[in-house]
Scaffold this motif. Structure first.
Motif, PDB file in Angstrom:
ATOM      1  N   GLN A 129      -5.424  -4.274  -9.556  1.00  0.00           N
ATOM      2  CA  GLN A 129      -5.444  -3.616  -8.247  1.00  0.00           C
ATOM      3  C   GLN A 129      -5.857  -2.150  -8.350  1.00  0.00           C
ATOM      4  OE1 GLN A 129      -1.586  -4.559  -6.539  1.00  0.00           O
ATOM      5  NE2 GLN A 129      -2.016  -6.751  -6.619  1.00  0.00           N
ATOM      6  N   LEU A 130      -5.476  -1.493  -9.427  1.00  0.00           N
ATOM      7  CA  LEU A 130      -5.909  -0.104  -9.614  1.00  0.00           C
ATOM      8  C   LEU A 130      -7.424  -0.037  -9.805  1.00  0.00           C
ATOM      9  CD1 LEU A 130      -5.336   2.898  -9.958  1.00  0.00           C
ATOM     10  CD2 LEU A 130      -4.880   2.466 -12.394  1.00  0.00           C
ATOM     11  N   MET A 131      -7.973  -0.950 -10.594  1.00  0.00           N
ATOM     12  CA  MET A 131      -9.429  -0.967 -10.791  1.00  0.00           C
ATOM     13  C   MET A 131     -10.161  -1.214  -9.479  1.00  0.00           C
ATOM     14  SD  MET A 131     -10.208  -2.807 -14.448  1.00  0.00           S
ATOM     15  CE  MET A 131      -9.368  -4.328 -14.026  1.00  0.00           C
ATOM     16  N   ALA A 132      -9.657  -2.158  -8.679  1.00  0.00           N
ATOM     17  CA  ALA A 132     -10.285  -2.449  -7.385  1.00  0.00           C
ATOM     18  C   ALA A 132     -10.218  -1.234  -6.467  1.00  0.00           C
ATOM     19  CB  ALA A 132      -9.593  -3.646  -6.735  1.00  0.00           C
ATOM     20  N   LEU A 133      -9.090  -0.530  -6.503  1.00  0.00           N
ATOM     21  CA  LEU A 133      -8.919   0.645  -5.649  1.00  0.00           C
ATOM     22  C   LEU A 133      -9.867   1.772  -6.061  1.00  0.00           C
ATOM     23  CD1 LEU A 133      -7.328   2.010  -3.368  1.00  0.00           C
ATOM     24  CD2 LEU A 133      -5.712   2.812  -5.099  1.00  0.00           C
ATOM     25  N   ILE A 134     -10.028   1.971  -7.347  1.00  0.00           N
ATOM     26  CA  ILE A 134     -10.940   3.012  -7.829  1.00  0.00           C
ATOM     27  C   ILE A 134     -12.369   2.737  -7.352  1.00  0.00           C
ATOM     28  CG2 ILE A 134     -12.041   3.929  -9.914  1.00  0.00           C
ATOM     29  CD1 ILE A 134      -9.301   3.744 -11.283  1.00  0.00           C
ATOM     30  N   LYS A 135     -12.774   1.478  -7.420  1.00  0.00           N
ATOM     31  CA  LYS A 135     -14.123   1.118  -6.961  1.00  0.00           C
ATOM     32  C   LYS A 135     -14.282   1.352  -5.461  1.00  0.00           C
ATOM     33  CE  LYS A 135     -15.027  -2.243 -10.622  1.00  0.00           C
ATOM     34  NZ  LYS A 135     -15.285  -3.664 -10.973  1.00  0.00           N
ATOM     35  N   TYR A 150     -12.073   6.290 -22.728  1.00  0.00           N
ATOM     36  CA  TYR A 150     -11.825   4.852 -22.660  1.00  0.00           C
ATOM     37  C   TYR A 150     -12.306   4.290 -21.325  1.00  0.00           C
ATOM     38  CZ  TYR A 150      -7.752   5.985 -19.727  1.00  0.00           C
ATOM     39  OH  TYR A 150      -6.939   6.440 -18.721  1.00  0.00           O
ATOM     40  N   SER A 151     -12.614   2.999 -21.329  1.00  0.00           N
ATOM     41  CA  SER A 151     -13.003   2.291 -20.109  1.00  0.00           C
ATOM     42  C   SER A 151     -11.797   1.495 -19.621  1.00  0.00           C
ATOM     43  CB  SER A 151     -14.179   1.349 -20.392  1.00  0.00           C
ATOM     44  OG  SER A 151     -14.324   0.409 -19.347  1.00  0.00           O
ATOM     45  N   LEU A 152     -11.354   1.772 -18.412  1.00  0.00           N
ATOM     46  CA  LEU A 152     -10.193   1.064 -17.871  1.00  0.00           C
ATOM     47  C   LEU A 152     -10.476  -0.427 -17.736  1.00  0.00           C
ATOM     48  CD1 LEU A 152      -7.349   1.108 -16.707  1.00  0.00           C
ATOM     49  CD2 LEU A 152      -8.339   1.637 -14.464  1.00  0.00           C
ATOM     50  N   GLU A 153     -11.697  -0.764 -17.362  1.00  0.00           N
ATOM     51  CA  GLU A 153     -12.052  -2.176 -17.185  1.00  0.00           C
ATOM     52  C   GLU A 153     -11.978  -2.933 -18.510  1.00  0.00           C
ATOM     53  OE1 GLU A 153     -15.573  -4.835 -15.045  1.00  0.00           O
ATOM     54  OE2 GLU A 153     -15.556  -2.639 -14.887  1.00  0.00           O
TER      55      GLU A 153
END
Length: 244
Positions: free
Chosen positions: A74-80, A156-159
């Motif tokens: 959900q954090l990754m989706a929110l960042i996008k 670092y890459s969060l994904e």
């Protein structure tokens, strides 16, 4: 009744494009925000009805592998989504008291006045996860330590880090897998009483039929020897080929 939390900062409130953008385009994952000026200060109110803060959650319970999985995705989706609407990802607050949860969804505060490094904030949050992880949950332990190790690296890459966390939690080592499968193969099949009883019944029925057949054989032979011939009974009839 509507429940809110408020964050205040010094300075006269001035509404900028960020608040207007969030008002016009509600971003999934952000708490509903309202900015205003109060006594010469700037205050932002966030609607949190029905939600619980991460801080309160893990004061009462432990962080699970499911929680980490949901949080990272959900954090990754929110960042996008934040970048999509030309908002600043470094205005996303990652302190546990400003992250809220409801029905398997995490909600975040977007705080325009404070621009901090979200990647540095994630390091502090990873420390928090280590302290509140459920160490009886093996997958949780694997994910927490993989996350903590990853965020300490530069650039670092969060994904990619999230993928590594999922892989770490979802797969056993080859030796563990082999032990589990060998244990399954060596285990004798379970005794099926119902099937055994059915087979026994069939065998018993066959035995009874065989015994009954043997009992009636002499009687059948006697009747065959003394029965009267009937019309159409051609047993023993033989026709020479020349007679046809």
């Amino acid at each position: 009744m509507e429940r809110k939390i408020s964050i205040e900062t010094e300075g006269i409130y001035r509404e900028d494009y960020q608040i207007r953008m969030l008002r016009a385009n509600p971003v999934a994952g952000f708490l509903k925000i309202q900015g205003q000026g109060v006594d010469g200060k700037t205050r932002y109110d966030y609607e949190v009805s029905g939600k619980i803060s991460m801080k309160a959650m893990y004061e009462r319970g432990k962080l699970s592998s499911r929680d980490i999985e949901l949080f990272l995705h959900q954090l990754m989706a929110l960042i996008k989504e934040t970048e999509k609407y030309l908002l600043n990802i470094h205005c996303i607050l990652l302190e546990p008291e400003y992250i809220f949860y409801e029905e398997e969804t995490f909600y975040f505060c977007y705080y325009p006045p404070e621009e901090h490094d979200i990647w540095e904030a994630l390091k502090l949050l990873a420390d928090y996860f280590v302290k509140h992880a459920d160490y009886k949950d093996r997958a949780c332990v694997q994910m927490v330590f993989m996350l903590h190790k990853g965020v300490m690296e530069e650039n670092y890459s969060l994904e990619k880090l999230a993928e590594q966390c999922m892989d770490a939690a979802g797969k056993n080592t080859f030796e563990e897998w082999k032990k589990e499968n060998m244990k399954t193969e060596d285990t004798p099949p379970a005794y099926d009483r119902q099937e055994h009883d059915w087979i026994a019944e069939q065998e018993m029925a066959g035995t009874i039929m065989e015994e009954t057949e043997n009992m009636w054989t002499p009687v059948k032979r006697f009747l065959n020897r003394h029965r009267k011939p009937k019309w159409g009974d051609f047993d023993g009839l033989y026709i020479e080929e020349e007679e046809l």
